[in-house]
Write an enzyme that holds these catalytic residues in place. Structure first.
Site, PDB file in Angstrom:
ATOM      1  N   LYS A 193       0.848  -1.191   0.000  1.00 23.76           N
ATOM      2  CA  LYS A 193       0.000   0.000   0.000  1.00 23.76           C
ATOM      3  C   LYS A 193       0.884   1.241   0.000  1.00 23.76           C
ATOM      4  CE  LYS A 193      -1.676   2.883   2.805  1.00 23.76           C
ATOM      5  NZ  LYS A 193      -1.776   4.098   1.960  1.00 23.76           N
ATOM      6  N   GLU A 196      -1.257   7.391  -0.506  1.00 23.92           N
ATOM      7  CA  GLU A 196      -2.314   7.790  -1.437  1.00 23.92           C
ATOM      8  C   GLU A 196      -1.963   9.042  -2.216  1.00 23.92           C
ATOM      9  OE1 GLU A 196      -3.659   9.210   2.753  1.00 23.92           O
ATOM     10  OE2 GLU A 196      -2.434   7.625   1.849  1.00 23.92           O
ATOM     11  N   GLY A 246       7.298   5.981   7.562  1.00 26.15           N
ATOM     12  CA  GLY A 246       6.472   7.189   7.593  1.00 26.15           C
ATOM     13  C   GLY A 246       6.648   7.934   8.897  1.00 26.15           C
ATOM     14  N   GLY A 247       5.583   8.603   9.335  1.00 24.05           N
ATOM     15  CA  GLY A 247       5.652   9.467  10.493  1.00 24.05           C
ATOM     16  C   GLY A 247       5.524   8.735  11.816  1.00 24.05           C
ATOM     17  N   THR A 250       1.818   7.901  13.102  1.00 28.82           N
ATOM     18  CA  THR A 250       1.231   6.752  12.421  1.00 28.82           C
ATOM     19  C   THR A 250       1.924   5.465  12.852  1.00 28.82           C
ATOM     20  OG1 THR A 250       0.665   8.124  10.516  1.00 28.82           O
ATOM     21  CG2 THR A 250       0.671   5.749  10.180  1.00 28.82           C
ATOM     22  N   GLU A 268      10.250   2.471  10.235  1.00 27.56           N
ATOM     23  CA  GLU A 268      11.248   3.533  10.033  1.00 27.56           C
ATOM     24  C   GLU A 268      10.496   4.843  10.081  1.00 27.56           C
ATOM     25  OE1 GLU A 268      12.827   6.422   8.806  1.00 27.56           O
ATOM     26  OE2 GLU A 268      13.461   5.631   6.861  1.00 27.56           O
ATOM     27  N   CYS A 302      13.821  11.682   5.246  1.00 27.73           N
ATOM     28  CA  CYS A 302      13.835  11.293   6.660  1.00 27.73           C
ATOM     29  C   CYS A 302      15.203  11.510   7.291  1.00 27.73           C
ATOM     30  CB  CYS A 302      13.394   9.847   6.807  1.00 27.73           C
ATOM     31  SG  CYS A 302      14.437   8.649   5.946  1.00 27.73           S
ATOM     32  N   GLU A 403      10.643  17.229  13.817  1.00 24.58           N
ATOM     33  CA  GLU A 403      10.921  17.029  12.397  1.00 24.58           C
ATOM     34  C   GLU A 403       9.986  17.912  11.560  1.00 24.58           C
ATOM     35  OE1 GLU A 403      11.828  13.190   9.597  1.00 24.58           O
ATOM     36  OE2 GLU A 403       9.988  13.143  10.783  1.00 24.58           O
TER      37      GLU A 403
END
Length: 508
Positions: A193, A196, A246-247, A250, A268, A302, A403
């Site tokens: 996935k 989006e 991602g963040g 999440t 990560e 990142c 960040e």
């Protein structure tokens, strides 16, 4: 540059702007629309126009993809494919990526806003990742374990099973390769996935995987939001591992959602990465690398060197030159000649960057470059933001600790080596860091003292497929790349064989 973009290539999974239908899910070896026919517009970050229309999956689509992956793992031919043949599949995918390099670089540039040159670099890196795991696939069949006489003991490695792979919007193709390549090498099946916001090159990679001849159900693709599709994958009991890039917010939700079914989780989650500059370096070189560390892909990296920590004796000269060069960076059309920074990925993300800059100013940090949208009217429809340099920063500031994920760098001062290390480690994250010094021994001391997953000495940013990537602290759990990146997708099994069993008579 006033001419329009080169258009996306025609693909059956990409529908034209304005379309109400799309067939961009890949489940069980076939392309299909979403169960409810849902679609999503993908926006060009350069001018906010609609780039393409893709399928928008439902939770039912996610469940169907997991079921296809489960069936392919539990009952299909994939688990019986020898490791060297899985490696050959990876080599075929790498060959196809190299063949279509120009097309893929264009797709990545259009979708993410990064320059066309950066898109090409990404493709080259992805090819290298697939070739690395192609070579590693059959290199570790297990090991013999020392055991008592009459016992043969060995450890073998088996695939984890069904893996859900949730990837970010900034490096959609590259980050996906870090997951798909080792999973194929290990013999897993998977459901992918992408973000989006930037799904286009993920669709292309699945096209190439299909062309390479991977059996149906091994690789499945669902598109859609994290709230709907990502959550469905994370919670599905048919998934054995969730790998997410991602963040932080999440990532913590994924850990919590995976807990009831005790899934393996690999995360990560980014970083606030220190770049320490001592007073014995060549300032021209150090500034040059600092610019790349902070502003490559408009800072949407990142591992960006977004937190400069500069010795007080060279601070003023360093920051003056940094600001001068930052103001000279050409931003614009990602296909434009001489352009070094494209737009940010979305209007929503630019708003987050602008809010972070406003907080920094309120905290007392001082802007000496950027801090605004560009003046060029040709860029007014896109999501552009000037490279920004903050000085007069200190460790307690939100702009220093949080960040930003945009073209923003803060600068702090230090006096001693111990102070530099303390500042570099004063973060909840621990993904990467850098140290600049002409003293080799000092460089090694500081690198050893920094609690970060990757530390560069007199450089910032490079990575190799053979070297593990991941962070300490809130930068995540587990490692990608290198041998450990393969281990994430394998389970170790101990097999103990008694060569001459006899009655024990323990119970008479």
């Amino acid at each position: 540059m006033t001419q329009p973009y080169v258009a996306l290539p025609d693909k059956p999974y990409l529908s034209a702007p304005g379309s109400s239908t799309a067939a961009g899910l890949y489940i069980g070896g076939s392309w299909r629309p979403a169960a409810d026919g849902g679609v999503r517009e993908i926006v060009n970050p350069y001018d906010a126009s609609v780039l393409t229309v893709v399928s928008e999956a439902t939770a039912a689509d996610a469940a169907a993809a997991v079921a296809a992956a489960r069936a392919a793992f539990d009952g299909g031919p994939w688990r019986a494919v020898p490791a060297d043949e899985r490696g050959a599949v990876l080599h075929r995918v790498a060959d196809l990526l190299a063949r279509d390099r120009a097309e893929i670089a264009l797709m990545e540039s259009l979708d993410t806003g990064k320059t066309l040159e950066e898109g090409g670099i990404d493709v080259d890196d992805v090819v290298a990742v697939f070739r690395y795991y192609a070579g590693l696939a059959d290199k570790d069949a297990g090991r013999i374990v020392s055991a008592p006489e009459g016992v043969f003991s060995r450890v073998v490695y088996e695939p984890v099973g069904v893996c859900a792979m949730i990837t970010p919007w900034n490096y959609p193709l590259l980050q996906l390769s870090w997951k798909v390549a080792p999973a194929i090498a290990a013999g897993d099946t998977m459901v992918v996935k992408p973000s989006e916001v930037t799904p286009v090159t993920t669709l292309k990679l699945v096209e190439l995987v299909e062309e390479a001849g991977i059996p149906a159900g091994v690789v499945n693709l669902v598109l859609g939001s994290g709230a709907t599709v990502g959550s469905a994958l994370t919670e599905d009991p048919g998934v054995d591992l969730v790998s997410f890039t991602g963040g932080l917010d999440t990532g913590t939700r994924i850990m919590a959602a995976a807990a009831p079914t005790v899934k393996k989780v690999a995360l990560e989650l980014g970083g606030k990465n220190p770049n320490i500059v001592f007073d014995d370096v060549d300032l021209d070189t150090a500034v040059d690398y600092a610019l790349s560390a902070a502003f490559f892909h408009s800072g949407q990296v990142c591992s960006a060197g977004a937190r400069l920590i500069v010795h007080e004796d060279v601070h003023d000269a360093f920051t003056a030159e940094l600001a001068r060069r930052a103001d000279a960076i050409v931003i614009g059309h990602p296909q434009g000649e001489g352009v070094r920074c494209g737009p940010l990925v979305s209007a929503e993300h630019r708003a987050k960057v602008e809010a972070a800059v406003a907080r920094g100013t309120e905290e007392g940090a001082r802007i000496i470059a950027g801090g605004r949208r560009p003046d060029d009217p040709e860029l007014s429809r896109g999501y552009f933001y000037r490279p920004t340099v903050f000085v007069d920063c200190h460790r307690a500031m939100d702009i220093v600790q949080r960040e930003v994920f945009g073209p923003v760098v803060t600068v702090e001062r230090f006096r001693t080596e111990a102070e530099a290390v303390a500042l570099g480690n004063d973060t909840d994250y621990g993904l990467s860091g850098g140290v600049w010094t002409a003293d080799a021994a000092r460089g090694e001391r500081v690198a050893a003292a920094l609690r970060h997953g990757t530390v560069w000495i007199n450089d910032f940013g490079p990575y190799f497929p053979g070297a593990e990537w991941g962070g300490f602290g809130r930068s995540g759990v587990g490692r990608e790349l290198g041998p450990a990146g393969l281990d994430e997708y394998r389970e170790a099994k101990h097999i103990y064989r008694n060569l001459d069993p006899k009655p024990q008579r323990w119970f008479g």
